[in-house]
Design a protein around this motif. Structure first.
Motif, PDB file in Angstrom:
ATOM      1  N   ALA A 259     -69.304 -44.989 -14.930  1.00 30.07           N
ATOM      2  CA  ALA A 259     -70.819 -45.335 -15.244  1.00 30.07           C
ATOM      3  C   ALA A 259     -71.698 -44.064 -15.869  1.00 30.07           C
ATOM      4  N   GLY A 260     -70.963 -42.903 -15.941  1.00 29.06           N
ATOM      5  CA  GLY A 260     -71.836 -41.533 -16.340  1.00 29.06           C
ATOM      6  C   GLY A 260     -72.400 -40.871 -15.178  1.00 29.06           C
ATOM      7  N   LEU A 261     -71.809 -41.262 -13.968  1.00 32.51           N
ATOM      8  CA  LEU A 261     -72.278 -40.412 -12.691  1.00 32.51           C
ATOM      9  C   LEU A 261     -71.266 -39.660 -12.135  1.00 32.51           C
ATOM     10  N   PRO A 262     -70.785 -38.503 -12.580  1.00 27.38           N
ATOM     11  CA  PRO A 262     -69.596 -37.528 -12.089  1.00 27.38           C
ATOM     12  C   PRO A 262     -70.207 -37.190 -10.690  1.00 27.38           C
ATOM     13  N   VAL A 263     -69.134 -37.110  -9.942  1.00 27.34           N
ATOM     14  CA  VAL A 263     -69.147 -36.714  -8.458  1.00 27.34           C
ATOM     15  C   VAL A 263     -68.407 -35.480  -8.403  1.00 27.34           C
TER      16      VAL A 263
END
Ligand code: ATP
Ligand code: MG
Length: 200
Positions: A138-142
């Motif tokens: 989702a383009g939300l790197p952790v």
């Protein structure tokens, strides 16, 4: 250079002040992470260990309602992008499992005292892997600088101690994970649970 680039925006906002406000609102973000949150009974037992540990280490104990295990840390996410997290999490399907909190320790690098698991079910590693993949898609790197190790922070700013309290292991039935936001509070950090997803 930076100033000259910003000038047209400043001039535009002088003419249309509400634009400036809209831009500022769009920038609002929250510091968020995905976590396991214990129910009242498990939280109470963890707090008891924290109280015992506090007697031995000069430190700041975490309040009972703040005790959790972080699964994935996102950091600052624009509020407009928060729904992406919910959409990504809603695609996941995972089963319930139980954790056995049976060990504790002290980490010198961040001066925390924690309680955690000697071993944990493969479902937990699976859940963490799925969460991280879904967020990355989702383009939300952790944050991935540390390998996942399930632990509950009990004390902050703790001194190293020779021995941490012995305790009877805690059986923690896990049936959901949550999205939480953190913000500074007068008595340390405050967390708010924003939403959660059931394990089936
Ligand atoms: P503070 O940083 O204000 O002292 P905190 O560490 O409790 O307080 P956050 O930094 O917002 O608050 O962290 C929220 C949760 O995410 C905590 O469980 C924290 O241990 C974890 N966390 C923070 N940064 C990372 C990171 N880079 N990687 C993995 N987990 C992290
Ligand atoms: Mg932190």
């Amino acid at each position: 250079k930076g100033l000259s680039l910003a000038r047209p925006a400043i001039e535009a906002s002088r003419r249309r002040p509400w634009r400036c406000c809209a831009a500022w609102m769009a920038e609002a973000s929250q510091r968020v992470f995905l976590a396991l949150w214990p129910g009242a009974e498990v939280a109470g037992r963890l707090q008891h260990i924290a109280l015992e540990a506090e007697k031995r280490c000069g430190s700041r104990r975490m309040r009972r309602d703040t005790l959790h295990i972080t699964l994935a840390f996102l950091g600052e996410v624009a509020e407009s992008r928060l729904p992406l997290i919910g959409e990504a999490m809603a695609t996941l399907q995972a089963g319930r499992f139980r954790l056995r909190i049976d060990t504790s320790g002290y980490w010198a690098h961040n001066r925390i005292v924690w309680a955690g698991c000697r071993a944990w079910p493969a479902q937990l590693d699976g859940l963490v892997g799925d969460i991280r993949c879904a967020l990355a898609d989702a383009g939300l790197p952790v944050a991935t600088e540390n390998a996942f190790f399930p632990h509950v922070t009990l004390l902050r700013k703790a001194q190293a101690v020779a021995a941490l309290p012995e305790f009877e292991s805690i059986d923690w039935p896990v049936d959901a994970w949550v999205l939480a936001a953190s913000s500074p509070a007068s008595d340390g950090v405050g967390y708010r649970r924003l939403t959660g997803w059931p394990l089936t």
